[in-house]
Design an enzyme around this catalytic site. Sequence first.
Site, mmCIF file in Angstrom:
data_model
loop_
_atom_site.group_PDB
_atom_site.id
_atom_site.type_symbol
_atom_site.label_atom_id
_atom_site.label_comp_id
_atom_site.label_asym_id
_atom_site.label_seq_id
_atom_site.Cartn_x
_atom_site.Cartn_y
_atom_site.Cartn_z
ATOM 1 N N ASP A 225 -29.384 2.415 106.457
ATOM 2 C CA ASP A 225 -28.171 2.342 107.285
ATOM 3 C C ASP A 225 -28.413 1.402 108.461
ATOM 4 O O ASP A 225 -27.609 0.511 108.747
ATOM 5 C CB ASP A 225 -27.826 3.749 107.794
ATOM 6 N N ASP B 55 -40.196 -0.220 111.786
ATOM 7 C CA ASP B 55 -40.109 -0.893 113.091
ATOM 8 C C ASP B 55 -40.470 -2.369 112.954
ATOM 9 O O ASP B 55 -39.799 -3.256 113.483
ATOM 10 C CB ASP B 55 -40.981 -0.179 114.146
ATOM 11 N N TYR C 187 -29.836 12.504 106.001
ATOM 12 C CA TYR C 187 -28.378 12.678 105.985
ATOM 13 C C TYR C 187 -27.982 14.010 105.346
ATOM 14 O O TYR C 187 -26.957 14.584 105.697
ATOM 15 C CB TYR C 187 -27.717 11.551 105.184
ATOM 16 N N LYS D 158 -41.861 4.523 106.958
ATOM 17 C CA LYS D 158 -42.620 4.829 108.169
ATOM 18 C C LYS D 158 -43.787 5.716 107.740
ATOM 19 O O LYS D 158 -43.943 6.862 108.201
ATOM 20 C CB LYS D 158 -41.679 5.524 109.187
ATOM 21 N N ASP E 109 -27.046 -2.951 108.957
ATOM 22 C CA ASP E 109 -26.219 -3.470 110.052
ATOM 23 C C ASP E 109 -26.951 -4.618 110.748
ATOM 24 O O ASP E 109 -26.364 -5.648 111.080
ATOM 25 C CB ASP E 109 -25.923 -2.376 111.101
HETATM 26 C C1 IPM Z 1 -22.411 3.212 106.388
HETATM 27 C C2 IPM Z 1 -21.826 3.996 107.521
HETATM 28 C C3 IPM Z 1 -21.875 5.485 107.192
HETATM 29 C C4 IPM Z 1 -23.326 5.865 107.023
HETATM 30 C C5 IPM Z 1 -21.191 6.396 108.221
HETATM 31 C C6 IPM Z 1 -19.754 6.013 108.457
HETATM 32 C C7 IPM Z 1 -21.301 7.851 107.846
HETATM 33 O O1 IPM Z 1 -22.468 3.693 108.713
HETATM 34 O O2 IPM Z 1 -21.899 3.324 105.250
HETATM 35 O O3 IPM Z 1 -23.360 2.472 106.618
HETATM 36 O O4 IPM Z 1 -24.014 6.170 108.005
HETATM 37 O O5 IPM Z 1 -23.808 5.859 105.890
HETATM 38 MG MG MG Z 2 -23.886 2.130 108.550
#
Ligand code: IPM
Ligand code: MG
Length: 371
Positions: free
Chosen positions: A245, A221, A142, A189, A249
């Site tokens: 990240d 993975d 990032y 990884k 999710d």
């Molecule tokens: C998160 C989001 C952010 C990230 C984005 C909005 C930049 O997806 O906080 O998980 O990738 O960190």
């Molecule tokens: Mg995110």
Amino acid sequence: MKLNIAVLPGDGIGPEVTKEAKKVLEAIAHQFDHTFIFKEELVGAVAIDKTGEPFPQKTLDLCLNTDAVLFGAIGDPKYDNDPSAKVRPEQGLLKMRKDLGLYTNIRPVKAYKELLEKSPLKKEIIEGADMTIYRELTGGIYFGEKKISKDGKTASDLCEYHEFEIERIAHAAFKAAQNRRKKLTLVDKANVLESSRLWRKVVTKIAKKYADVQLDFLFVDNAAMQIILNPKQFDVILTSNLFGDIISDEASVIGGSIGLLASASVGEKYAVFEPIHGSYPQATGKGIANPIAAILSAAMLLEHFDLFEESALINKAVEKSLELQISTSDINSNSQFTTSKVGDFITDFIQYPEDSNINYHNIHIGQSTII
Ligand code: IPM
Ligand code: MG
């Protein structure tokens, strides 16, 4: 306790859900005799519109002068669809993380028993799942050097980690594991990436100081598969910025809705509390956004200041709302409950924690929840 709290509602559904989280914190302040002073500032696309910057100096100054930050969401489709945009709302979030030194991102995920049937995963797979992801937040790909060639045909993002960046979050993750089920899984990884091999080396060394914690390694993975196949095997997951990240999710599916997932981003001096769901522009202003992730982020804020009883009460109120199906449509597709109605119920429960004071019949016909 007296706390100064900076509120950054941001874009999309950010303002709606942050309003509910603030309401809940006000109820807590009232119940437990605390003083919470809120001050609002701009961040994200709304900040670009008004000032040209996604994280203006005024917002940074407010954050630097408060005890904690309550963050909503950032992001707007007008930037997502324009790869040539010079300024993007996401830069505001990344700048905030960097400027405030928020290197540890904590994302708890659990299967609520009230929602076992709501997850697309089988009940027997998720029942009892309870994990916390420790995601490194101010390093890695990032923040590494970004390059694009003159002809615009070649691009790269550097994934760089320094030993100290791994050490500080590893200590936080091991300590968390000591207070939980004493298991830590490093997700990396290392079969391909040099930076991942450094993570393994540093984390293995630190593990010696936490002999009561069992340390495991998993390639990302494989981890992506294991989180869905057998989520109960995980206690604390430690990982880098990008992997964290992605898998957070993914892990949110276990809870039944991403609208339930809270997070804390913590550094040496500052701490920001935010739902992980983002700005969800399609839902903006419709009153359908789930406020629970923001409300649980407020509960994490209280825990950060050792206000455990207060945080437990918020968690209890949230569980009660799920049990009674006082939920937005991401959880109950034919729900009549709006963002603010869910917030009202949770606030009422905090003020009247004895069930007997809540008129359940009235709730379901959309009237006052208090007798
Ligand atoms: C998160 C989001 C952010 C990230 C984005 C909005 C930049 O997806 O906080 O998980 O990738 O960190
Ligand atoms: Mg995110």
